[in-house]
Design a protein around this motif. Structure first.
Motif, mmCIF file in Angstrom:
data_model
loop_
_atom_site.group_PDB
_atom_site.id
_atom_site.type_symbol
_atom_site.label_atom_id
_atom_site.label_comp_id
_atom_site.label_asym_id
_atom_site.label_seq_id
_atom_site.Cartn_x
_atom_site.Cartn_y
_atom_site.Cartn_z
ATOM 1 N N VAL A 54 13.612 23.574 39.639
ATOM 2 C CA VAL A 54 13.031 22.253 39.861
ATOM 3 C C VAL A 54 11.704 22.201 39.107
ATOM 4 C CG1 VAL A 54 12.169 20.634 41.608
ATOM 5 C CG2 VAL A 54 14.111 22.133 42.135
ATOM 6 N N TYR A 56 7.939 20.820 38.200
ATOM 7 C CA TYR A 56 6.810 20.335 38.972
ATOM 8 C C TYR A 56 6.796 18.804 38.932
ATOM 9 C CZ TYR A 56 2.175 19.889 40.927
ATOM 10 O OH TYR A 56 1.123 19.545 41.733
ATOM 11 N N GLY A 57 6.646 18.177 40.093
ATOM 12 C CA GLY A 57 6.612 16.721 40.179
ATOM 13 C C GLY A 57 7.980 16.075 40.242
ATOM 14 N N GLU A 58 9.035 16.868 40.284
ATOM 15 C CA GLU A 58 10.412 16.360 40.285
ATOM 16 C C GLU A 58 11.007 16.509 41.684
ATOM 17 O OE1 GLU A 58 14.003 16.983 37.167
ATOM 18 O OE2 GLU A 58 13.181 18.842 37.993
ATOM 19 N N SER A 59 11.755 15.507 42.124
ATOM 20 C CA SER A 59 12.450 15.631 43.407
ATOM 21 C C SER A 59 13.670 16.531 43.240
ATOM 22 C CB SER A 59 12.885 14.254 43.913
ATOM 23 O OG SER A 59 13.982 13.776 43.145
ATOM 24 N N LEU A 60 14.161 17.064 44.341
ATOM 25 C CA LEU A 60 15.370 17.893 44.312
ATOM 26 C C LEU A 60 16.555 17.103 43.757
ATOM 27 C CD1 LEU A 60 14.968 19.595 47.797
ATOM 28 C CD2 LEU A 60 14.629 20.679 45.558
ATOM 29 N N GLU A 61 16.669 15.852 44.181
ATOM 30 C CA GLU A 61 17.775 15.014 43.722
ATOM 31 C C GLU A 61 17.701 14.767 42.219
ATOM 32 O OE1 GLU A 61 16.975 14.349 48.032
ATOM 33 O OE2 GLU A 61 15.707 14.347 46.248
ATOM 34 N N ASP A 62 16.502 14.456 41.735
ATOM 35 C CA ASP A 62 16.337 14.236 40.294
ATOM 36 C C ASP A 62 16.628 15.512 39.506
ATOM 37 O OD1 ASP A 62 15.694 11.580 40.715
ATOM 38 O OD2 ASP A 62 13.531 11.874 40.465
ATOM 39 N N ALA A 63 16.228 16.656 40.053
ATOM 40 C CA ALA A 63 16.507 17.932 39.381
ATOM 41 C C ALA A 63 18.013 18.177 39.300
ATOM 42 C CB ALA A 63 15.820 19.083 40.113
ATOM 43 N N CYS A 84 21.210 24.494 52.041
ATOM 44 C CA CYS A 84 20.182 25.276 51.366
ATOM 45 C C CYS A 84 20.513 26.750 51.514
ATOM 46 C CB CYS A 84 18.806 24.991 51.970
ATOM 47 S SG CYS A 84 18.308 23.271 51.753
ATOM 48 N N THR A 99 18.724 24.357 46.843
ATOM 49 C CA THR A 99 19.282 23.212 47.546
ATOM 50 C C THR A 99 20.524 22.824 46.774
ATOM 51 O OG1 THR A 99 17.072 22.525 48.246
ATOM 52 C CG2 THR A 99 18.834 20.867 48.350
#
Length: 150
Positions: A54, A56-63, A84, A99
């Motif tokens: 992931v 930095y600054g990125e959501s889990l979903e966006d990653a 998880c 995740t």
């Protein structure tokens, strides 16, 4: 020990530096023909779920969406959480916490980024050996979805 000591670059004083697990995502991509797996280009070599670190600054979903695109050239939809996975031994390189998401995709997958190859496997013909703890993750997925690995 959860931390080590570093020296302050200004005064030389010892400063505590904590070592924390690194967040990652993995994604189970469902297609009409089966589940997309990548063949890793980097160590550890072998079959694995698409995924990665992931930013930095990125959501889990966006990653998860980004990693799916980078490694498979697929746009995913219907992202949902499987769970998880945090066993400190899941990745021999460092302690990661993954995740794991499930999503669907249409189209023709193509290996990209750190994927040396790619294949779509029916749920009953998954490789016996997978990198990291991805066999456990897929076993959990098969149990939750009611699909069979036989």
């Amino acid at each position: 020990m959860p931390f080590e000591y570093l020296s302050c670059p200004r005064c030389g004083e010892k400063v505590r530096a904590y070592r924390n697990p690194v967040p990652t995502v993995d994604i189970i991509i469902e297609t009409p023909d089966g589940i997309v797996l990548i063949e890793r280009k980097n160590e550890p070599l072998g079959w694995a779920l698409p995924g990665g670190f992931v930013d930095y600054g990125e959501s889990l979903e966006d990653a998860a969406v980004r990693e799916a695109w980078e490694e498979t050239s697929l746009r995913v939809a219907g992202l949902r959480l499987l769970g998880c996975y945090s066993d400190p031994r899941r990745d021999a390189r460092q302690h990661t916490i993954s995740t794991v998401f499930i999503a669907t995709a249409q189209g023709t997958p193509r290996a990209g980024d750190d994927a040396a190859g790619l294949a779509v496997f029916p749920s009953n013909k998954l490789p016996a050996t997978l990198c990291f703890d991805h066999r456990k993750i897929l076993d959990d997925y098969l149990l939750v979805t009611g699909l069979s690995s036989d």
